[in-house]
Each structure stands twice: as C-alpha cells, then as structure tokens.
Scaffold this motif. Structure first.
Motif, PDB file in Angstrom:
ATOM      1  N   ASP A 702       0.812  -1.209   0.000  1.00 24.77           N
ATOM      2  CA  ASP A 702       0.000   0.000   0.000  1.00 24.77           C
ATOM      3  C   ASP A 702       0.851   1.268   0.000  1.00 24.77           C
ATOM      4  O   ASP A 702       0.444   2.297   0.534  1.00 24.77           O
ATOM      5  N   ASP A 703       2.089   1.187  -0.577  1.00 21.12           N
ATOM      6  CA  ASP A 703       2.925   2.380  -0.726  1.00 21.12           C
ATOM      7  C   ASP A 703       2.809   2.831  -2.177  1.00 21.12           C
ATOM      8  O   ASP A 703       3.667   2.550  -3.028  1.00 21.12           O
ATOM      9  N   ARG A 704       1.713   3.497  -2.442  1.00 22.59           N
ATOM     10  CA  ARG A 704       1.365   3.799  -3.828  1.00 22.59           C
ATOM     11  C   ARG A 704       2.381   4.736  -4.488  1.00 22.59           C
ATOM     12  O   ARG A 704       2.793   4.521  -5.628  1.00 22.59           O
ATOM     13  N   ALA A 705       2.817   5.787  -3.788  1.00 22.29           N
ATOM     14  CA  ALA A 705       3.757   6.750  -4.385  1.00 22.29           C
ATOM     15  C   ALA A 705       5.090   6.082  -4.722  1.00 22.29           C
ATOM     16  O   ALA A 705       5.659   6.292  -5.807  1.00 22.29           O
ATOM     17  N   ASP A 706       5.591   5.277  -3.775  1.00 13.72           N
ATOM     18  CA  ASP A 706       6.866   4.601  -4.027  1.00 13.72           C
ATOM     19  C   ASP A 706       6.740   3.624  -5.185  1.00 13.72           C
ATOM     20  O   ASP A 706       7.641   3.494  -6.019  1.00 13.72           O
ATOM     21  N   ALA A 707       5.620   2.928  -5.245  1.00 14.64           N
ATOM     22  CA  ALA A 707       5.415   1.960  -6.327  1.00 14.64           C
ATOM     23  C   ALA A 707       5.424   2.644  -7.690  1.00 14.64           C
ATOM     24  O   ALA A 707       6.055   2.172  -8.640  1.00 14.64           O
ATOM     25  N   LEU A 708       4.709   3.777  -7.779  1.00 12.08           N
ATOM     26  CA  LEU A 708       4.669   4.483  -9.066  1.00 12.08           C
ATOM     27  C   LEU A 708       6.039   5.055  -9.439  1.00 12.08           C
ATOM     28  O   LEU A 708       6.447   5.048 -10.606  1.00 12.08           O
ATOM     29  N   SER A 709       6.793   5.578  -8.441  1.00 16.17           N
ATOM     30  CA  SER A 709       8.122   6.115  -8.720  1.00 16.17           C
ATOM     31  C   SER A 709       9.075   5.028  -9.208  1.00 16.17           C
ATOM     32  O   SER A 709       9.836   5.226 -10.166  1.00 16.17           O
ATOM     33  N   LEU A 710       9.056   3.886  -8.542  1.00 14.91           N
ATOM     34  CA  LEU A 710       9.925   2.796  -8.947  1.00 14.91           C
ATOM     35  C   LEU A 710       9.566   2.301 -10.348  1.00 14.91           C
ATOM     36  O   LEU A 710      10.462   2.007 -11.169  1.00 14.91           O
ATOM     37  N   MET A 711       8.285   2.216 -10.640  1.00 12.06           N
ATOM     38  CA  MET A 711       7.886   1.740 -11.964  1.00 12.06           C
ATOM     39  C   MET A 711       8.255   2.746 -13.046  1.00 12.06           C
ATOM     40  O   MET A 711       8.587   2.373 -14.172  1.00 12.06           O
ATOM     41  N   GLN A 712       8.221   4.053 -12.687  1.00 13.24           N
ATOM     42  CA  GLN A 712       8.653   5.058 -13.652  1.00 13.24           C
ATOM     43  C   GLN A 712      10.137   4.893 -13.968  1.00 13.24           C
ATOM     44  O   GLN A 712      10.573   5.043 -15.105  1.00 13.24           O
ATOM     45  N   GLU A 713      10.958   4.565 -12.952  1.00 17.08           N
ATOM     46  CA  GLU A 713      12.387   4.316 -13.179  1.00 17.08           C
ATOM     47  C   GLU A 713      12.595   3.077 -14.026  1.00 17.08           C
ATOM     48  O   GLU A 713      13.515   3.008 -14.839  1.00 17.08           O
ATOM     49  N   VAL A 714      11.715   2.084 -13.827  1.00 13.52           N
ATOM     50  CA  VAL A 714      11.779   0.893 -14.676  1.00 13.52           C
ATOM     51  C   VAL A 714      11.577   1.274 -16.128  1.00 13.52           C
ATOM     52  O   VAL A 714      12.267   0.785 -17.025  1.00 13.52           O
ATOM     53  N   HIS A 715      10.627   2.180 -16.366  1.00 11.30           N
ATOM     54  CA  HIS A 715      10.384   2.638 -17.741  1.00 11.30           C
ATOM     55  C   HIS A 715      11.630   3.298 -18.325  1.00 11.30           C
ATOM     56  O   HIS A 715      11.965   3.087 -19.489  1.00 11.30           O
ATOM     57  N   SER A 716      12.337   4.117 -17.539  1.00  9.34           N
ATOM     58  CA  SER A 716      13.535   4.793 -18.048  1.00  9.34           C
ATOM     59  C   SER A 716      14.666   3.807 -18.331  1.00  9.34           C
ATOM     60  O   SER A 716      15.504   4.046 -19.202  1.00  9.34           O
ATOM     61  N   LEU A 717      14.705   2.709 -17.592  1.00  8.06           N
ATOM     62  CA  LEU A 717      15.740   1.700 -17.816  1.00  8.06           C
ATOM     63  C   LEU A 717      15.406   0.771 -18.973  1.00  8.06           C
ATOM     64  O   LEU A 717      16.300   0.197 -19.595  1.00  8.06           O
ATOM     65  N   SER A 718      14.145   0.622 -19.238  1.00  8.02           N
ATOM     66  CA  SER A 718      13.747  -0.355 -20.268  1.00  8.02           C
ATOM     67  C   SER A 718      14.012   0.136 -21.672  1.00  8.02           C
ATOM     68  O   SER A 718      14.162  -0.657 -22.598  1.00  8.02           O
ATOM     69  N   ASP A 719      14.084   1.487 -21.870  1.00 12.03           N
ATOM     70  CA  ASP A 719      14.306   2.063 -23.214  1.00 12.03           C
ATOM     71  C   ASP A 719      13.300   1.538 -24.222  1.00 12.03           C
ATOM     72  O   ASP A 719      13.611   1.339 -25.393  1.00 12.03           O
ATOM     73  N   GLY A 720      12.096   1.282 -23.760  1.00  9.09           N
ATOM     74  CA  GLY A 720      11.048   0.835 -24.668  1.00  9.09           C
ATOM     75  C   GLY A 720      11.165  -0.597 -25.109  1.00  9.09           C
ATOM     76  O   GLY A 720      10.460  -1.031 -26.010  1.00  9.09           O
ATOM     77  N   ASP A 721      12.046  -1.383 -24.501  1.00  6.43           N
ATOM     78  CA  ASP A 721      12.236  -2.769 -24.927  1.00  6.43           C
ATOM     79  C   ASP A 721      12.070  -3.679 -23.720  1.00  6.43           C
ATOM     80  O   ASP A 721      12.976  -3.850 -22.924  1.00  6.43           O
ATOM     81  N   SER A 722      10.886  -4.230 -23.554  1.00  5.85           N
ATOM     82  CA  SER A 722      10.646  -5.123 -22.427  1.00  5.85           C
ATOM     83  C   SER A 722       9.500  -6.056 -22.765  1.00  5.85           C
ATOM     84  O   SER A 722       8.549  -5.688 -23.438  1.00  5.85           O
ATOM     85  N   ARG A 723       9.654  -7.267 -22.313  1.00  2.24           N
ATOM     86  CA  ARG A 723       8.580  -8.253 -22.494  1.00  2.24           C
ATOM     87  C   ARG A 723       7.674  -8.334 -21.265  1.00  2.24           C
ATOM     88  O   ARG A 723       6.698  -9.038 -21.265  1.00  2.24           O
TER      89      ARG A 723
END
Length: 866
Positions: A702-723
């Motif tokens: 239930d740490d919604r802000a942290d979850a969204l921030s971490l997932m946003q960083e995942v997006h920056s690391l994925s460079d649009g290439d993820s399964r």
C-alpha cells in the motif's frame, strides 16, 4: 720571289696541354716557352710567357695570378688582353669547370683581331710545311700566316688559322652545352660558318642548331673526321634535343670493348644516361665507375650520392663479380652513401615528389628502417660468409655509419661551422673518408667536422663525446654496443662487477664501469626490442634498472616489449597461461607505468584471468581481477563490461527467487554498475527487473507513491524494450499487469491462497481495470465459492458474489457455483425443517442458475471494492 727559309721563322710555339680530367679541352697554341725565363716582370710579353711557363708546369694558381696582373694592366692601358690571353683563360676556366666563364673567354678569344699595321706587306707561305700555297691572312691568336685552305677570315676582318679556330670552336661548343649557353655559341658559330671553306664551324652549327645550318645549305650530320669522343658528345647532345629519353639511352650505349669511361668526363650531363644504360644491360661494375666519376664532380649532391649508393650496392650484391676486394670496396662505399642519403631532407622531398604525395614521418621512418634492416642483413650474411673479424665487419661499419650520421646534425646547429645552405644532410666516417679522397675544399670540410665534434665534446656535450668515441679507433666498446654486439661487453663488465660485489661498489672509480654496464644492458635491451626478442629485452631492462640506469625516455620501448612478449604468450595457444601473462605485464608496468598499450593489454589479461577463475566458481578472485582491469583502463569497454558483468551476475544471484529482503542489496549493486557504465544493458535489464518487483511489493504494501516512482524508473531503464511491461501504457498499467501475473502464477491453491489472490487482484484493479484481471477475479471467486461450499461454509460462499466485478463478460461458472451453494444451503434448511428459508434459497438458486443479466446483482453496488 724567293721563299723565306724555315730557319728564319719565329720560334715554334709551345703548346698548352689539355686540361686534366675535371675539364677536358683541346690544346691551344700560344707563343713562348719554358726557356724564356729571363724577361722582367714589368714587360707584359714576358709576364705572359711566365704565365705560360707556370701552366706547362701545372702551377695553375701562379698562371691565374700572372694573367690577372696583365688584365689589371690592360685596364689602365699598359697591356693588351689579346686572343692568346683569352684562350688561356678559357682553358683555365674549363679546368675549374666554370663553364660560363669559359664561354665568355672563348667568345672574346674568337673576336680579337690584330692591328692593321701588321697586314701582310709581302708574299709569305702558309704555316703548314706541306702546303705550297701563298699565305693570305695572319692568325690573330698565334701570329702565323695561313692560306685560304688552312684558315678563315670573317667579314669583320677577324682571322684565325685552322688549328686555333678548330680548338676554340670545339671548346666553345663544349662549354656552351655545359653552361646552357647554346644560343650565344650559335651566334659565334654562324659568323664563322659563313666564311668560305670552313666545315668545322658549319658541322658544329649543324649539331647545335640544325635550322641555322640548313640556311647555309650544309650537311645535317656530324662528320666522321671529328675526334671520337667529341663526335659522341655532339651526337648525344643532338639526341637529347630531338629524341625520346629511350632513344637517348640507346645512343649512349658504348661499343663493345670500349673503355670504362666511354665519354669525356667534362660531359657531366651525359654520365647518368650512360650509367643507367650500363646498369640495365647488367654491366654494374662499369656503371659504378661512371657513377663514381659523376660523384667526384658533385660530392655533396644528394642525387649523385644516391645513384652511387644504388650502383655500388648492385656491384656488392651481384653474383657475377668474383673479386672479393672490389665487392668489399663497393659495399663500404654503398654503406657511406646510403647513410648520407637516408639523412638527407632533399632525398625524402624528391622521393615524395616522384611518388606524387608528401610522405609522413611514420612512412619515412618505416621505409628507412626497412631499407636499413635489409642492408644490415645482407652485410651480416656476407660477413658470415667471408668470416671477417668483428672489428672489420661490414655490419659494424654500417652501424657506426648510421650512428654518426644520425647524431651529427645534433651538434651542427650550435657548434659546427655552418655549411653551404644547400647542405641538408648528415654523414658518417665512411662518407667523410670519401670526401677526403675527393681532396680540395672537401678535405677541409672533413677537418671542420672533426674539429666541431671535438669542440662539442670538450664543452661537455654528451652527443659530441659519443661521436668523438665513434669516430676514434679507441671506441671499441661503444662501437660494439652501437653495432649490436653487447654480449662480450656485458660479460666482461658483469664479471668485474661480480668480483667487486660488496666491496666499495659506490666508490667513484667503479661508477664508470657500472654506468657502462647499465648502458650496455640498456642498449642490448633496445636491440632485443628491435630484434623482436621481447622476453630477453624485458630481462635486460630489469637488470639495467637494477644497476641504477634511469629508464626515463625508454618507456615506449619497454612497453612495446611487454606488449609483444604478452602477445607471444597468448598467440597460437590452445590454453593460455593467463596468470603468467598477467604477472609478466605487471613486472613490465613497474618500469613503464604510463604506457597506454601495456595498460590496455594488462587490463585485457586481467579480464581473461578473471573469467578463468570465475569458471572455477572463485567469484571473489574474479571480481578482484576485474576491478584491477578497470583500474588500469577505466575507458576500456571490455574491462568495464567484465567488472559490470561480474557484479551484475552477483546481483542476479541475489535476485533469484526475488526474496524481498535481498532486493535492496541487489539494487544497490546494480546501481553501482550503472554508475560506471550507464549503457550496460545486462545491468539495466537486471536493475529494471529488480525495481519492477520492488514496485510490485510497494504496491502490495500500500505504498502507492513509491510503487509508481519505482515503476517510472523501470520505464527509463527499459528504453522501450521489455517483455514484462509496456512503457506505452504507463506505470499504473504495468503495476496492474505485474500483480495480475503474480496472481496467475498460483496453482493448486488452498483457501488462504485464494483469499490472498483475491486481495492481490483487488490491489491490481485499484491501479488499472483490465479485462484479464476481471476474468481472473471471477475464476478465483468461483474456486473459492466451490471450496467454501465443499466445506459447507455456504453463507460466506454466497456472500463472495458481491465481490464479482461488473465488467466481466462471462460469469457463468461463478453463477453456477453460487447457485450450487444456495441449493446446498436450501437442502440444509430443509433438513432442519426451515421450509421458508429453503424455499427462499431455492428461488435464489434458480435465479443464479438461469441468470444472464448483470442487473440481477445490483446488490454489489454498495461493495467498497467497486
């Protein structure tokens, strides 16, 4: 009228001889001889007779002095510079190879005429004893009478007898060709060619200007009556003006059995053609002699030296020559000339001009080194075949020549007396000997060079002292070092060093031998580098450092030796000994810590060694090796990738099973990897996966802000290439999808697992409502209802229907399960006698069993989960 008797004639003239080999000219007839030495100096005629006497005796400086005194007297009217004087001056100018001055004097000699009061007052006979004709003119040069057949007179009254005129015209033509003043000579020849019955002028005019002779209607070829050497020279001149160079070489072919010098030496411009043709026909020895004669005329002309070097090298390398003495002489001459040529700026400039592009310093060095090594190998082979002693070897002479030629320009700038501006080269002792053999001012130049070297050495110049040793016969050790024969020097000095080991090693008398030993070790190490004996070079560099030699300035050679020695260890091996490779390069790096290629190779070796120990599961040791590689070459992608790969693999091992307690450690390690190389994809993917799971855990907690921030960083690391996530849908969508995938992983669940899965799906729906989540919720609800019904927990099972999402399309399985729960509870009510409750559940069961409309479940609108 009675003929004048022969005895009543004036004394026979003394003949001025031909000039020496440096200026071949035809003899001139002048009056006076060696017996007329009683005249006073103040008498111009007597002074001229003294000049002639000095010329006959070979005292040319005295001759010039007397003639110049006469010229100064003529300037004030006390003497006359007549034709005899001008002809003698032309002869001396030709001897000095001053062809321009030679032309001037001969033109002056051919223009002088006697005063009118010396005209013939009586009938005299021709000077030719066999001629019976009457004399018609008086020669303006020798004062002899001549008939029309044996002399000529121009329109302006200038008269010359046949011998004087022929000699003057021939020598004028020769000088004009060599001085490039053919146009002026043509004018003089034309004036004499127009006289009656004088074929020599017409024939010479035909050679120099056929168009002028054609106007006179004369022949167009050189008469056979000319002297053979003069005829050959004139034919060659005509060929050079009218034929292709190939035809010119054909004309230059000497006849079979001709002398070694087929052309007069005065015709310098002809020698290259003759030598070239001789070389092409395989007559290298003759070509060498011609080239040598050409070099004598221009000892410091780079083109002449280069041609002599090539020809001498051909003689040395030729198999047909059996005279070992001649071969050795040619070899030593080639050694001297090649060392001079390779250090000539004009040679490389001319080479670049012929190649069509300017050569770089590396290209010049590569070409020079290649030629130097080829010559060295040929000389070494010949030394071995001839079994020459070391001090007499040709290879040693080549090494000394190169050493002196390379270092001599370093003292010329400040110490050596400046040479002529065109001197753009350096030379060694062999070439100095050649210059001494040329004599004259060249011998003085050699003395100046030796004096400059001694002066530089006396002022403490290191290069000057070294050159002085190389040029002296006592410099045996230094010469041997320069020639690459270090073993005997090192053996003697090491034996001496061992004998005094521990006994006054630091005493001043022993420092000299110690320094020489270090220099010998250093020189042998450098020779090993040149000879590509890398391991031996490294050992000698280490030994030189051990005896106190500073290796500053030799880092490049040390590094090169280390790099090549390492390459030898790793080349063509099925199993490379990487510990030995790394150990060797670490030793070399101590001596050359800043050598870039060495650091790069050592870094690569550490990577290989790390990979090797990593295969033995020695991961800590592997990480140490990779860290060393990164320390040596932080910009090396291989080293960075190796270290990053090792730490990434360690992080991935921590991530196995995605234990929540190990996630922070793995994430911290992966962030360190990306600090070194943010583009390292394995680490980016691993970190993205770790952060992805961490984001899902935060969402579950239930740490919604942290979850969204971490997932946003995942997006920056994925460079649009993820399964595993979609960067195009946003973090909420990925969290929902991730939680859904976690829920799908459950299989054969018990009641608690099913409840946990329902909670997980509820969290997923709070981020994004997806059809697959709704379908899975219905399926899980159906499973839980069936499980609760089997446990006769009908009330809770029936209550779960309120958690069914409204957006689901197919809830038939849930409805069936709920209907079955109502039916079983109705049966239980019936068994207990509660008919009303049983009838109510039955009606409900019938509703669920036949329900197709979602409006029947409006009761669920109050559920807070919706």
């Amino acid at each position: 009228m009675r003929k004048i008797g022969r005895r009543g004639r004036r004394p026979m003239p003394a003949s001025v001889p031909r000039a020496d080999r440096r200026g071949t000219v035809v003899s001139h007839t002048v009056w006076g001889g060696a017996e007329d030495d009683g005249a006073t100096v103040g008498d111009p005629s007597a002074l001229f007779e003294q000049a002639v006497t000095a010329y006959v005796l070979g005292r040319f400086a005295i001759t010039i002095s007397h003639l110049r005194r006469l010229e100064r007297a003529a300037a004030v009217g006390d003497a006359v510079v007549d034709a005899r004087h001008a002809a003698l001056r032309g002869t001396l100018a030709a001897r000095a190879q001053n062809w321009t001055e030679c032309c001037d004097w001969y033109e002056r000699a051919l223009a002088f005429s006697l005063p009118g009061d010396q005209a013939c007052q009586q009938t005299l006979f021709c000077f030719d004893e066999d001629c019976t004709g009457s004399a018609g003119g008086l020669c303006g040069q020798c004062d002899r009478w001549f008939c029309p057949e044996h002399g000529a007179e121009r329109e302006d009254g200038v008269a010359r007898c046949g011998p004087c005129l022929d000699v003057a015209l021939h020598n004028l033509v020769q000088a004009a060709i060599l001085a490039d003043r053919v146009g002026t000579a043509v004018e003089t020849l034309a004036s004499w060619a127009r006289t009656a019955n004088w074929g020599t002028a017409k024939a010479l005019l035909t050679c120099l200007a056929p168009e002028e002779a054609a106007n006179l209607g004369e022949q167009t070829d050189v008469p056979d009556s000319f002297a053979p050497d003069r005829r050959a020279a004139l034919l060659l001149y005509r060929a050079s003006r009218t034929l292709h160079p190939t035809d010119l070489e054909r004309v230059c072919v000497p006849e079979s059995g001709a002398s070694d010098s087929p052309l007069p030496e005065a015709h310098e411009w002809l020698r290259p053609w003759v030598a070239r043709r001789l070389s092409r026909t395989g007559r290298h020895l003759e070509a060498w002699r011609v080239r040598y004669e050409e070099w004598l005329a221009r000892p410091l002309d780079t083109a002449a030296v280069h041609a002599l070097a090539l020809t001498a090298l051909r003689v040395f390398a030729g198999n047909a020559e059996t005279d070992d003495r001649v071969r050795e002489e040619a070899a030593r001459q080639a050694i001297a000339c090649w060392a001079m040529v390779l250090h000539s700026v004009s040679y490389w400039r001319e080479l670049g001009r012929h190649s069509g592009r300017s050569l770089t310093a590396d290209e010049r060095k590569a070409a020079s080194d290649a030629l130097t090594e080829r010559i060295r190998q040929a000389l070494r082979d010949d030394d071995r075949t001839a079994k020459r002693p070391t001090v007499d070897s040709l290879e040693l002479a080549w090494e000394v020549e190169l050493a002196v030629a390379q270092n001599l320009p370093k003292i010329r700038t400040d110490v050596l007396t400046p040479l002529d501006s065109e001197y753009d080269f350096s030379f060694g002792p062999g070439f100095l000997d050649l210059l001494s053999s040329a004599g004259g001012r060249w011998k003085d130049l050699v003395a100046d060079v030796h004096s400059a070297v001694s002066e530089a050495s006396g002022e403490g110049d290191e290069i000057g002292a070294r050159l002085e040793d190389l040029l002296s016969p006592e410099g045996r050790y230094l010469t041997l070092l320069e020639s690459g024969r270090f073993d005997e020097v090192i053996a003697d000095l090491e034996a001496e060093n061992t004998a005094r080991h521990g006994v006054g090693e630091n005493a001043e008398p022993f420092q000299g031998p110690r320094r020489l030993l270090g220099a010998a070790l250093l020189a042998r190490a450098r020779a090993h580098v040149e000879g590509r004996r890398w391991a031996a070079a490294i050992r000698d560099f280490e030994c030189a450092a051990a005896v106190g030699v500073s290796l500053t300035g030799y880092e490049e050679e040390i590094g090169r030796a280390g790099v090549q020695a390492g390459f030898a260890l790793s080349r063509n091996r099925t199993k490379v000994d990487w510990p030995a490779y790394v150990g060797l390069l670490e030793r070399v790096l101590v001596m050359a810590p800043q050598h870039e290629q060495l650091r790069r190779d050592l870094a690569a070796g550490c990577v290989r060694l790390g990979e090797q120990v990593s295969q033995r599961n020695e991961h800590d040791e592997a990480r140490v090796r990779f860290a060393r590689a990164y320390e040596l070459d932080p910009s090396n992608e291989s080293a960075v990738a190796a270290l990053n790969a090792a730490e990434t693999r360690s992080a991935e091992r921590l991530l196995e099973g995605y234990v929540f307690s190990r996630l922070p450690q793995a994430i911290e390690m992966l962030r360190g990897v990306l600090d070194r190389d943010e583009a390292f994809q394995p680490a980016r993917r691993a970190l993205a996966g770790a952060l992805y799971e961490h984001a899902l855990d935060a969402a579950v907690n239930d740490d919604r802000a942290d979850a969204l921030s971490l997932m946003q960083e995942v997006h920056s690391l994925s460079d649009g290439d993820s399964r595993r996530w979609s960067p195009h849908r946003g973090p909420k969508y990925d969290i929902a999808t991730g939680l859904y995938e976690r829920a799908v992983l459950y299989d054969d669940l018990d009641e608690d697992d099913l409840r946990e899965t329902l909670d997980l799906l509820a969290v997923a729906r709070s981020y994004e409502v997806l059809p697959e989540i709704s379908d899975l919720q219905v399926s899980v609800l159906a499973d839980l209802v069936e499980l609760l019904s089997a446990d006769e927990n009908y009330d809770e099972a029936i209550a779960l229907v309120r958690r069914c999402p409204k957006d689901v399309e197919d809830r038939s399985r849930l409805d069936t399960a709920v209907a079955e729960a109502y039916a079983r509870r109705a049966r239980r009510h019936l068994d207990k006698g509660d008919d009303a409750a049983a009838r109510l559940d039955t009606r409900s069961a019938r509703k669920y069993a036949s329900a197709r409309q979602l409006s029947l479940f409006q009761v669920a609108e109050a559920d807070p989960l919706w």
